[in-house]
Design a protein around this motif. Sequence first.
Motif, PDB file in Angstrom:
ATOM      1  N   ASP A 117       0.096  -4.675   5.808  1.00  0.00           N
ATOM      2  CA  ASP A 117      -1.018  -4.502   6.635  1.00  0.00           C
ATOM      3  C   ASP A 117      -0.735  -3.213   7.553  1.00  0.00           C
ATOM      4  O   ASP A 117      -2.014  -2.340   7.680  1.00  0.00           O
ATOM      5  CB  ASP A 117      -0.922  -5.612   7.726  1.00  0.00           C
ATOM      6  N   GLU A 120      -1.757  -0.535   5.008  1.00  0.00           N
ATOM      7  CA  GLU A 120      -3.148  -0.242   4.845  1.00  0.00           C
ATOM      8  C   GLU A 120      -3.944  -0.011   6.009  1.00  0.00           C
ATOM      9  O   GLU A 120      -5.278   0.134   6.017  1.00  0.00           O
ATOM     10  CB  GLU A 120      -3.847  -1.546   4.148  1.00  0.00           C
ATOM     11  N   LYS A 122      -4.660  -1.442   8.860  1.00  0.00           N
ATOM     12  CA  LYS A 122      -5.715  -2.284   9.516  1.00  0.00           C
ATOM     13  C   LYS A 122      -5.442  -2.529  11.210  1.00  0.00           C
ATOM     14  O   LYS A 122      -4.200  -1.949  11.364  1.00  0.00           O
ATOM     15  CB  LYS A 122      -5.222  -3.782   8.842  1.00  0.00           C
ATOM     16  N   ASP A 269      -1.866   5.858  11.930  1.00  0.00           N
ATOM     17  CA  ASP A 269      -1.727   4.521  11.902  1.00  0.00           C
ATOM     18  C   ASP A 269      -0.694   3.916  12.285  1.00  0.00           C
ATOM     19  O   ASP A 269      -0.319   2.736  12.809  1.00  0.00           O
ATOM     20  CB  ASP A 269      -2.263   4.096  10.555  1.00  0.00           C
TER      21      ASP A 269
END
Length: 321
Positions: A117, A120, A122, A269
């Motif tokens: 997660d 990627e 998210k 991120d």
Amino acid sequence: MKILLTGSSGWLGRTLAPVLVNRGDTVIGLDIAPGAYTQAIGSVADRALIDRLFEEHLFDAVLHAGALHKPDIARYPTQAFVDVNITGTLALLEAAVRTGASRFVFTSTTSLMISTDIREAKGDAAVWLDEGRDSFRPRNIYGVTKLAAEQLCRLFHDDHGLPVLVLRTGRFFPEEDDTHRALSGENMKANELLHRRLTVEDAAAAHVAALDRAPAIGFGTYILSAPTPFARADVAELKRDAPAVIARLYPDAADLYARMGWSLPASIDRVYDAGLAERELGFRCATDFGSVLAALRSGGASPVAHDADYVSPKEQTKATN
């Protein structure tokens, strides 16, 4: 101190070894590939070799930097990662306890903290990663085996009192990223100093600090990365509009980058927080994102090593055999 340095021919090992030698330590290097600071050729998974080295030298300390890494997933079977990263670490820990070594420093990786997660990207905010996060789902065999090796380190401290420090290093490899090619290598490495990278020189210096502090600390796990300029309160905006956050902190960054034809990250991120290493080890990376901008302003050389053609010594040796 008499020190066993595993991975002595690798990128970190050959940077770390001369630092130790220059301060008066005796370094015995172990690697599967030859190198200037490698006296023993072989694998950490070779228990007979490990036992012989410890019996011959009675090491005061172990710096265990040898491993199979993420790019090796494409080159080696899963069993090889178990043999080297787990069984090899176990052999070193057992030999260290048996022969009375006073400290053990294990080179781990921030990669084991990155779930699918997180990988990627998210979610609607950057993930702030520090040592308080203790539940992990590594996404590949590299992360799984490094996490298992960390747990062995903790077990040997708990059961035998061996002082062990675990260093989860951010990125410091010189080669191209094997999964991201949207930016040039130099541009990408400069960007990563904001939140997930350090120089190999800083990685080496951190290992020296850990070596010296291990007996006093006993056991500890530390993230190593260049000091991030960001705060936890920035995580939502970093994910949504990283250039806006960067502009507040470094007003001329966009112009300096434009002169190079570089791009700032549109979104970030994850952020590695290396504050605990500074507080407990007394170590802070000397090179950060500000160092890159200073080099761009002066026209000086980048403080981050980049070599698009880099091939590790073990792969060079493998290719010639």
